[in-house]
Enzyme design. Sequence first.
Site, PDB file in Angstrom:
ATOM      1  N   ASP A  14       6.690   5.973  -3.216  1.00 34.87           N
ATOM      2  CA  ASP A  14       5.839   6.148  -4.389  1.00 34.87           C
ATOM      3  C   ASP A  14       5.118   7.491  -4.315  1.00 34.87           C
ATOM      4  OD1 ASP A  14       6.485   3.621  -5.333  1.00 34.87           O
ATOM      5  OD2 ASP A  14       4.830   2.671  -4.259  1.00 34.87           O
TER       6      ASP A  14
ATOM      7  N   TYR B  55       5.728   1.356   8.666  1.00 36.40           N
ATOM      8  CA  TYR B  55       4.726   1.947   7.779  1.00 36.40           C
ATOM      9  C   TYR B  55       3.342   1.864   8.416  1.00 36.40           C
ATOM     10  CZ  TYR B  55       8.162   1.511   3.970  1.00 36.40           C
ATOM     11  OH  TYR B  55       9.275   1.600   3.193  1.00 36.40           O
TER      12      TYR B  55
ATOM     13  N   ASP C  96      -1.811  -1.127  -5.943  1.00 30.79           N
ATOM     14  CA  ASP C  96      -2.197   0.040  -5.153  1.00 30.79           C
ATOM     15  C   ASP C  96      -3.316   0.791  -5.861  1.00 30.79           C
ATOM     16  OD1 ASP C  96      -1.045   1.693  -7.129  1.00 30.79           O
ATOM     17  OD2 ASP C  96       0.845   1.869  -6.052  1.00 30.79           O
TER      18      ASP C  96
ATOM     19  N   ARG D 148       2.876  -2.897  -0.676  1.00 34.02           N
ATOM     20  CA  ARG D 148       1.892  -3.229  -1.714  1.00 34.02           C
ATOM     21  C   ARG D 148       1.824  -4.733  -1.936  1.00 34.02           C
ATOM     22  NH1 ARG D 148       3.999   0.016  -6.674  1.00 34.02           N
ATOM     23  NH2 ARG D 148       5.933  -0.407  -5.569  1.00 34.02           N
TER      24      ARG D 148
END
Length: 294
Positions: free
Chosen positions: A38, A66, A80, A179
Site C-alpha cells: 500500500d 512485517y 489503516d 490491516r
Amino acid sequence: MGGILLVDKPGGITSHDVVARARRAMGTRKIGHAGTLDPMATGLLVLGVDSATRLLTYLVGLDKTYEATIRLGVGTDSDDADGTVTTTADAEAVAAVDDERLAAGIADLTGAISQVPSSVSAIKVNGRRAYDLARAGEDVQLNARAVTVSRFAVRERRHGAGVIDLDVVVDCSSGTYIRALARDLGAALGVGGHLTALRRTRIGPFDVADAVGVDDISAEALLPQAQVAASVLGSFPVSADEARDLRHGKRLTGAATRLTTERAAAIDPEGRLVGIVERRGDDVKSAMNVSEEN
C-alpha cells in the site's frame, strides 16, 4: 539480461510508481512484481526484470515478515491510518485491555486462521478491485480466506490518550492482510483497531537489508536468476548435455532420484539457470525454460 531486483519502497508512493521508476532506470518495459505494498507501507518489493519476470510465479507465494504498529481504541473504514475514523472507544474500555486479554486476542489470531480481507484490498470482485468499489461508495463483501500467522509478537506497548499503540512483528503466509489483523484484534478486544505503520522486511529468503532505494535502481543491483531460483527452490545441478536436452524439451530419464524436492532450479556447469524442473515419475522434465543467453 534478466534478473531479480530487491527494492526498499518508501512511504507515500505506490508500488506501481516503483515499477515505473525501475522501467526508466533499467530501460525496459518488461518489469513485474511479486506482490505490492500500500502507499502508506514501506519495505521490500521484489521485481522481475526482462526474462526473470517468468520467475515471479515461483516467488509470489513465499511467506513474509512485517513490522507494524497497531492502534487500539480507534477503527477506520480502511483499517489503516489513511481511512476515515468510524469508531472511537471509551477511555475506560481501552484502559481495561490488560496483558492477559491482549495475549488471548493475539493467540486467537495466530496459527491457521480464517481472515476476511480489508474492503480496500486489491482483491478483484467481478473484475474490479475491491478498493475501487469501496472508494466509489459501493458495499464490498469479501469472502474469508485461510491464512497462516506463524508469529504475532508485541515488541512494545505504548499508552496514549484513549489509545494503545502496539509495535508488532508478524510472520505470515502469502495473502495475509496485516490491516485485517489490526481490525480483528481491535474487534476482539471490543475497542476497535487499525494500522498506523507497516513495513515489509522479508519475502521468503529475501531481506529488505539487501534491497536498494528507489534512487539506486540499476543493472548492478540485479540478482542473477540462477541465484534467486536456487535460493527459493533448491539447486538441481545438470551436465551440459542434460542442460541441452532440457532446453529442447526432453526429459531426463531416471533422474528423479537426484531430485530431493518436487521442483527445483536446474543449474548448468557454468552456473546459469537452465529452467525450473519437476518430477515426472522416475524422470525429470522442465516446467519453465530460460534462454541460454540468460
